[in-house]
Enzyme design. Structure first.
Site, PDB file in Angstrom:
ATOM      1  N   PHE A 183      36.892  37.168  50.180  1.00 20.38           N
ATOM      2  CA  PHE A 183      37.152  36.750  51.558  1.00 20.38           C
ATOM      3  C   PHE A 183      37.203  37.900  52.550  1.00 20.38           C
ATOM      4  CE2 PHE A 183      39.399  33.939  48.578  1.00 20.38           C
ATOM      5  CZ  PHE A 183      38.614  32.812  48.755  1.00 20.38           C
ATOM      6  N   ASP A 234      43.136  34.909  37.323  1.00 19.71           N
ATOM      7  CA  ASP A 234      41.846  35.515  37.669  1.00 19.71           C
ATOM      8  C   ASP A 234      41.707  36.885  37.002  1.00 19.71           C
ATOM      9  OD1 ASP A 234      39.370  35.561  38.856  1.00 19.71           O
ATOM     10  OD2 ASP A 234      40.093  36.215  40.818  1.00 19.71           O
TER      11      ASP A 234
HETATM   12  P1  ADP Z   1      39.390  39.637  46.417  1.00 17.51           P
HETATM   13  O1  ADP Z   1      40.640  38.835  46.198  1.00 17.51           O
HETATM   14  O2  ADP Z   1      38.816  39.355  47.774  1.00 17.51           O
HETATM   15  O3  ADP Z   1      38.409  39.553  45.281  1.00 17.51           O
HETATM   16  P2  ADP Z   1      40.484  42.140  45.459  1.00 17.51           P
HETATM   17  O4  ADP Z   1      41.956  42.183  45.673  1.00 17.51           O
HETATM   18  O5  ADP Z   1      40.001  41.805  44.087  1.00 17.51           O
HETATM   19  O6  ADP Z   1      39.812  41.173  46.528  1.00 17.51           O
HETATM   20  O7  ADP Z   1      39.854  43.515  45.904  1.00 17.51           O
HETATM   21  C1  ADP Z   1      38.446  43.711  45.925  1.00 17.51           C
HETATM   22  C2  ADP Z   1      38.122  45.106  45.400  1.00 17.51           C
HETATM   23  O8  ADP Z   1      38.707  46.114  46.252  1.00 17.51           O
HETATM   24  C3  ADP Z   1      38.691  45.406  44.023  1.00 17.51           C
HETATM   25  O9  ADP Z   1      37.870  44.956  42.992  1.00 17.51           O
HETATM   26  C4  ADP Z   1      38.826  46.928  44.038  1.00 17.51           C
HETATM   27  O10 ADP Z   1      37.602  47.548  43.740  1.00 17.51           O
HETATM   28  C5  ADP Z   1      39.182  47.215  45.496  1.00 17.51           C
HETATM   29  N1  ADP Z   1      40.653  47.313  45.636  1.00 17.51           N
HETATM   30  C6  ADP Z   1      41.496  46.268  45.809  1.00 17.51           C
HETATM   31  N2  ADP Z   1      42.777  46.665  45.892  1.00 17.51           N
HETATM   32  C7  ADP Z   1      42.763  48.010  45.769  1.00 17.51           C
HETATM   33  C8  ADP Z   1      43.796  49.024  45.754  1.00 17.51           C
HETATM   34  N3  ADP Z   1      45.081  48.683  45.908  1.00 17.51           N
HETATM   35  N4  ADP Z   1      43.429  50.321  45.599  1.00 17.51           N
HETATM   36  C9  ADP Z   1      42.111  50.647  45.444  1.00 17.51           C
HETATM   37  N5  ADP Z   1      41.106  49.742  45.444  1.00 17.51           N
HETATM   38  C10 ADP Z   1      41.392  48.443  45.596  1.00 17.51           C
END
Ligand code: ADP
Length: 310
Positions: A38, A148
Site C-alpha cells: 500500500f 503474513d
Molecule cells: P507492506 O505491508 O506494504 O508489504 P512492509 O512493512 O512489508 O510493507 O515493508 C515493505 C518493505 O520495506 C520490507 O520488505 C522491507 O524491505 C522494507 N522495510 C520495512 N520496514 C523496514 C524497517 N523497519 N527497516 C528497514 N527496512 C524496512
C-alpha cells in the site's frame, strides 16, 4: 545465540498524530527501503536527536482503509520484543498514515536467501528459524497472529550477523476463536490449508508458514495449491539431500494439514533441530568442512523463489 539488539528507544504506546510529520522528521524521499502493498518505506531521521528510523507511508483515504492501518498500530503497540520491529510514532493525514519505526539495515532475509554469493548453511537456517520462533512465541502469548510470515517480512539486522526481526503487521490481528480469513494475495506457497479452504485461522496458521512449502512447489500456482491441500510433498528434491534428519523431522511436524497437530512455537523451540547443541556442533563442523565447496540450498534455499511483482 544472543538476541538481536533492542530498538534504540523504549517501547511506547503510539497514537496517530494529526500534525505534519515534516516538522519533526526528515523523510529521505530518495532512499526507498522497500515497496509494500500500500505504499513505500523510506529511511528517515528524527530532527531533534538524529536517530535513524524507517517511515512506512501507507495510502489510506477511506475510513475503512484507515481502520486497517489503525489496527496495525494497535497490534504493534502490544508487541515489545527484540525480534519484532518496534513502532516509534504515527502520523495521520487525509490521504495517508505514516508509521515511523525502528530501522534495521541488513535487508530482507529473502534477498539473502536468493543471493548467489551468500552461502546459506543449515546452521544459518537454524539460527533464523529459532529467532522467528522466539518472536512468534511471544506474539502468540500476547494472543496475536501475524498471518503474513515469509522471507520478505523478515529483516536482517546487519549483513554481518544472523540476527533478524519480524516486520509487517499489516495482516496481524488479535486471535478470535471463530474468525475465518480469506487471503487472496501474495504467493500461494505460504498459504496454510485452512486459509485456502476459508476455514478458521489460529496460531498454527503462522506455524505452517514457518515450516513452509519448498516441498510443495508445483509447476504453477494451481498445482502448488493442490499440493498444499492434499498435503502432498516429499524430500526428494535435490535441496534436501544434504540436510539433517532433524531438519526433515522439524518440517514434517509443521506441515501437518490438521492445525491442531502442528507444533506450536514453544514446541518448535524445544525440537532437537533448534535446541540440540551437539547437532549444532556437528552442523558447524560440516560448515567448516565444506567452507570452500559451494554447499548451496538448504531448507530456505531460494533457487525456486521469485519475488512477487508489486
Ligand atoms: P507492506 O505491508 O506494504 O508489504 P512492509 O512493512 O512489508 O510493507 O515493508 C515493505 C518493505 O520495506 C520490507 O520488505 C522491507 O524491505 C522494507 N522495510 C520495512 N520496514 C523496514 C524497517 N523497519 N527497516 C528497514 N527496512 C524496512
Amino acid at each position: 545465540s544472543s538476541p538481536p539488539p533492542l530498538a534504540p528507544f523504549d517501547h511506547r504506546i503510539v497514537t496517530p498524530k494529526p500534525h505534519q510529520i515534516a516538522t519533526i522528521y526528515t523523510i529521505n524521499r530518495d532512499e526507498v527501503l522497500g515497496g509494500g502493498r500500500f505504499g513505500q518505506v523510506h529511511k528517515c531521521t528524527e530532527n531533534s536527536t538524529g536517530m535513524m528510523l524507517a517511515a512506512k507511508i501507507i495510502k489510506a483515504r477511506s475510513q475503512k482503509e484507515k481502520d486497517v492501518v489503525r489496527n496495525e498500530i494497535q497490534v504493534m503497540n502490544q508487541l515489545n520484543h527484540a525480534n519484532l520491529i518496534q513502532l516509534y510514532a504515527a502520523f495521520e493525514s487525509r490521504h495517508d498514515i505514516i508509521l515511523v519505526m525502528e530501522y534495521v539495515e541488513g535487508g530482507e532475509l529473502f534477498d539473502r536467501i536468493i543471493d548467489e554469493n551468500y552461502n546459506l548453511t543449515e546452521l544459518d537456517t537454524v539460527l533464523f528459524i529459532r529467532q522467528i520462533c522466539e518472536g512468534l512465541q511471544y506474539m502468540h502469548k500476547m494472543y496475536i497472529l501475524h498471518l503474513d510470515l515469509k522471507p520478505e517480512n523478515i529483516l536482517c539486522v546487519s549483513r554481518a550477523t544472523n540476527k533478524i526481526k519480524i516486520i509487517d503487521f499489516g495482516l496481524a490481528r488479535r486471535y478470535k476463536p471463530r474468525e475465518k480469513l480469506r487471503v487472496n494475495f501474495g504467493t500461494p506457497e505460504f498459504l496454510a490449508p485452512e486459509v485456502i479452504n476459508y476455514e478458521f485461522v489460529s496460531f498454527p496458521t503462522d506455524m505452517w508458514s514457518l515450516g513452509r512449502p519448498l516441498p510443495f512447489l508445483g509447476d504453477d500456482d494451481n498445482e502448488t495449491l493442490n499440493n498444499i491441500l492434499a498435503c502432498q510433498w516429499n524430500f526428494e528434491e535435490e535441496e534436501f539431500t544434504d540436510i539433517s534428519d532433524e531438519a526433515k523431522d522439524f518440517i514434517t511436524r509443521l506441515l501437518v494439514k490438521s492445525k491442531s497437530w502442528r507444533m506450536s512455537a514453544a514446541e518448535s523451540l524445544r525440537h532437537p533441530w533448534l535446541s540440540d547443541r551437539s547437532l549444532h556442533y556437528r552442523l558447524n563442523q560440516k560448515v567448516n568442512d565444506t567452507l570452500h565447496k559451494r554447499d548451496k540450498g538448504v531448507i530456505w534455499s531460494g533457487d525456486h523463489l521469485t519475488k512477487p511483482q508489486l
